[in-house]
Structures are given as structure tokens and as C-alpha cells.
Design a protein around this motif. Sequence first.
Motif, PDB file in Angstrom:
ATOM      1  N   LEU A 239       0.045  -6.061   3.271  1.00 28.91           N
ATOM      2  CA  LEU A 239       0.002  -4.692   3.752  1.00 28.91           C
ATOM      3  C   LEU A 239      -0.895  -3.857   2.849  1.00 28.91           C
ATOM      4  O   LEU A 239      -0.959  -4.088   1.640  1.00 28.91           O
ATOM      5  CB  LEU A 239       1.411  -4.082   3.805  1.00 28.91           C
ATOM      6  N   LYS A 240      -1.578  -2.873   3.438  1.00 25.89           N
ATOM      7  CA  LYS A 240      -2.566  -2.104   2.701  1.00 25.89           C
ATOM      8  C   LYS A 240      -2.307  -0.605   2.842  1.00 25.89           C
ATOM      9  O   LYS A 240      -1.673  -0.154   3.799  1.00 25.89           O
ATOM     10  CB  LYS A 240      -3.973  -2.419   3.208  1.00 25.89           C
TER      11      LYS A 240
ATOM     12  N   ASP B 196      -2.374   1.578   6.286  1.00 26.51           N
ATOM     13  CA  ASP B 196      -1.726   0.941   7.435  1.00 26.51           C
ATOM     14  C   ASP B 196      -0.644   1.881   7.987  1.00 26.51           C
ATOM     15  O   ASP B 196       0.086   2.520   7.224  1.00 26.51           O
ATOM     16  CB  ASP B 196      -1.071  -0.383   7.044  1.00 26.51           C
TER      17      ASP B 196
ATOM     18  N   ARG C  39      -4.404  -0.728  11.711  1.00 23.73           N
ATOM     19  CA  ARG C  39      -5.248  -0.798  10.512  1.00 23.73           C
ATOM     20  C   ARG C  39      -6.701  -0.558  10.925  1.00 23.73           C
ATOM     21  O   ARG C  39      -7.236  -1.285  11.760  1.00 23.73           O
ATOM     22  CB  ARG C  39      -5.111  -2.166   9.835  1.00 23.73           C
ATOM     23  N   GLU C  40      -7.278   0.506  10.368  1.00 23.47           N
ATOM     24  CA  GLU C  40      -8.669   0.867  10.669  1.00 23.47           C
ATOM     25  C   GLU C  40      -8.899   0.984  12.171  1.00 23.47           C
ATOM     26  O   GLU C  40      -9.900   0.521  12.722  1.00 23.47           O
ATOM     27  CB  GLU C  40      -9.631  -0.148  10.047  1.00 23.47           C
TER      28      GLU C  40
ATOM     29  N   ASN D 181     -10.422   7.333   5.880  1.00 19.80           N
ATOM     30  CA  ASN D 181      -9.924   5.970   6.122  1.00 19.80           C
ATOM     31  C   ASN D 181     -10.702   4.887   5.384  1.00 19.80           C
ATOM     32  O   ASN D 181     -10.566   3.700   5.708  1.00 19.80           O
ATOM     33  CB  ASN D 181      -9.905   5.639   7.624  1.00 19.80           C
TER      34      ASN D 181
END
Length: 471
Positions: free
Chosen positions: A309-310, A313, A348-349, A430
Motif C-alpha cells: 500500500l502506498k 491510495d 491508485r493514480e 498526486n
Amino acid sequence: MRMFKHYLVALMAAWALGVSLVAHANLPDFTSLVESASPAVVNISTRQNLPTRRGGTMSMPDLEGLPPGIREFFERSIPQMPQGPDSRQREAQSLGSGFIISADGYVLTNNHVVADADEIIVRLSDRSDHTAKLIGADPRTDVALLKIDAKDLPIVKLGNSEKLKVGEWVLAIGSPFGFDHSVTAGIVSAKGRSLPNENYVPFIQTDVAINPGNSGGPLFNLSGEVVGINSQIFTRSGGFMGLSFAIPIDVAMNVANQLRTEGKVTRGWLGVVIQEVDKDLAESFGLEKPAGALIAQVLENGPAAKSGLKVGDVILSVNGQQIIQSADLPHLIGNLKPDSAAEMNIVREGARKTVSVKVGDMPDDDSIAASGQPGAERSSNRMGIAVAELTDDQKKSLQLQSGIVIKQVTDGPAAMIGLRPGDVITHLNNQPVVSARQFQDTVKKLPADKSISMRVMRDGRASFITFRLPK
């Protein structure tokens, strides 16, 4: 004409009586519930030996040699202080409520009712007193399990708090201000409430009158089943103001069963710092509507970090259960067993994906603290801030791979959103911020009048904020 008036008056009276009877017929009758449930509700008092306040062991001054009249005046005026070995202790007492969940004497109550007690006394409905043993307590959920030496006790029926509906009638039995077996009723005002510093309890909110002494007592549905433990109120006056909060019985029994079998409580843990996704953040992350839990920080070597996980997120669901508000995430993860796998739907992104995360065991203290000092100065006038590179020591102390620190804030968007010197920027629009130069280049390319996200760390805590640059 007079006869018509009498007829009209009689007709209106009959109509009013009919309305009253219909309204009365629609109100619930709690009498049978109270009669059957009250015997299993108990009063709880505690005794705690506390050190005497400063000056509490002061002895009488030496009055010998004073004239009899003056000495008598001082003897009457100066309070007599207790002497001897017991003079260094004083007793504190508290009153609360609880309820019996097993015929052999297990009692459920709030942790704050029995915390730090040297002796716990449970008074049953037949007025008999029993000294209770504290089996275990969990401050995070405010649940405590007691045991008294008794048999064939009356017990409550346990319900399912998940099936509870907003607007449903509920009833509380407890000992407000020491008045045993007082009954109050109301409705469920909301479910899944999160309160400050109470991250692991999705509270039931009611308008049932709860006052000091009700804590730890049961909240019943109309079927006579316990659906919650009355825990706290919101008040500005110190008294009841229409906002009461109860711990769901499903949560409480999970804790009680662990305390009974293991002597402690374990719960799932991700090792992330999250924040709410508002309208602007949702726009900046490409979400259709505000929802989910935005990861603002991933703790080094934590379960989330190990599972990939980043920061940035947005967690939308866990094991198929939707995350409507960010506070839903701790509730769901906390109920999972350590080392179990959780399937998460994330953004994500701008792209949706599913990841599998191995849940960890929550440590006793998962707080983090870090600080940084500014380094060499660089400027970025469009944002109205001067920034600097992070030193290696700062990166290590903050557990960061990259980022910049704010040296100075002038008039502009940064000042308007509350940035200040010492704040560390790790992400902009982002994207990770890897250097002061790259930050400047990114700022120059930011679109005007569009919601833009920025991740900022302050005093070791990270959060995402949004802003718009003027045209």
C-alpha cells in the motif's frame, strides 16, 4: 343553534379522544421488558485508596501554654486531622452499572467504571453485595469483564446490534446518580458514529436519557435483547442533552470473549494514517464522489508497507464492505484477526485495483513522532513559499525517501490553506516530490481553478490538503 354547538363540541372532544387513543396505541409498552430484564442489571461501586492531598496529614499545632479561653477557641477552629498509618490514605468511590451475561457470575460493564479500582462491589437486584474480580479490561473499546462468586443468576438476552435500525425504540436500565434500576427510553438516532479518540468502536447514538451512573448499563431493543452498553454522552452542561452513545453488543462480546479466554484483546492493524476524502480531494484523485479512506502516511515496516500500500491510495472497500467514511476503516480492520488476509479495492493514480493485505497485530502504542529542521533555501513564488531540500538526517527521522521542507510562507495560496515554516511536502498533484527543483517545475505546470492535492507532514503527522490556484 345551541344544540348544534353542543353537538359540535361533543364531536370535537370525541375526535380528540380518538386521536389520543390511537397515539397511545402506537406507543410501545415497556412494562414486560422491564420486569423480565431488570433482575440481570446490577449496580457497580468501587473503592480506591488514594494518597492524601498535600497537607492532609498536618497535625494540630502545640497549644500548650496558651490561656484556656484562647486554647479552646483554636481547638474548635482548627480541623482535627487523622493520625497514624491510615492517615496517608483516603477512599474514592464511583457508581456505575453493569449486566450479568452468564448464570455463573460474569458481568459486563465499562472499563472507565472500574479503572484503577482496589475493590469492586457488585450489587444485585435482591440488594445483596458481591466482591467482583476483574477478569480483564480493554481501554480502547471501554469494555471490562467482571466475575462474582455466585450461581443460578438471572441473565440478559443478547441481541444483534448489526440488525438495529435507526428510528427503532430502545430502552436503558441503570443507576443514574445511584438510583438503582432507573428506566429511560428513546430511539436510535444513528449508527456507526466515530468519536474523538475512539477509533475502534462504531457507536450507537440514541436520545435515551443517560446520566452519571448509567455507564456500563445495558441498552435493550423492544424484544428485550441487549444491543449495546451505554458508555458516554455529549454534553456542554455536565448533564444529559439528548446525545447518548452505546458500544454495540457485537463489539463488546467479541472483547469479552477474548478477555475470558485469552486475558487480553488482539485486533487487526494496518499501520497507516488515514484521512477523510472530501469533495475537493475526491476531484483531485479522480473519484466520482467523496468516499473511502485516503492513506496519508504508511508506517515503515508496518503491514500496509509490507503489502505494497502506498501514500495516496484511497481504500474503497475491505472484504467487500464499503468504506463510506474514513472512520469505517479502523472498525473493519480492528475486527479482523492478526495475520489474516484482507482484500481491498483501492484507487491508485486514478485507476481502480484490488490488493491483498496481510493484517498485522495492533501494538500497544502505534503513535509516531518525528521532526525536521530546514536546510538550504529554494523559492517558489507562485505558491508563496520558500522551500528547502531535506537532509539525510531529516529523511531518516521522518522515515521519508524524499520531500522538501517549507522555510518561509508569504502571501499567496500557501498562506490561505494554512501552511507554515517547518511543514514538509512529500506529494503534489498526486505525484511524489523528490527535490526542490522538481517541486518548482510541478508548481509552474499546475492548472488554474482546479482542485489540487498536496500531502503535508507536520509534527510527524501526515495529511492531504487541497487548494486551487487563481487564474
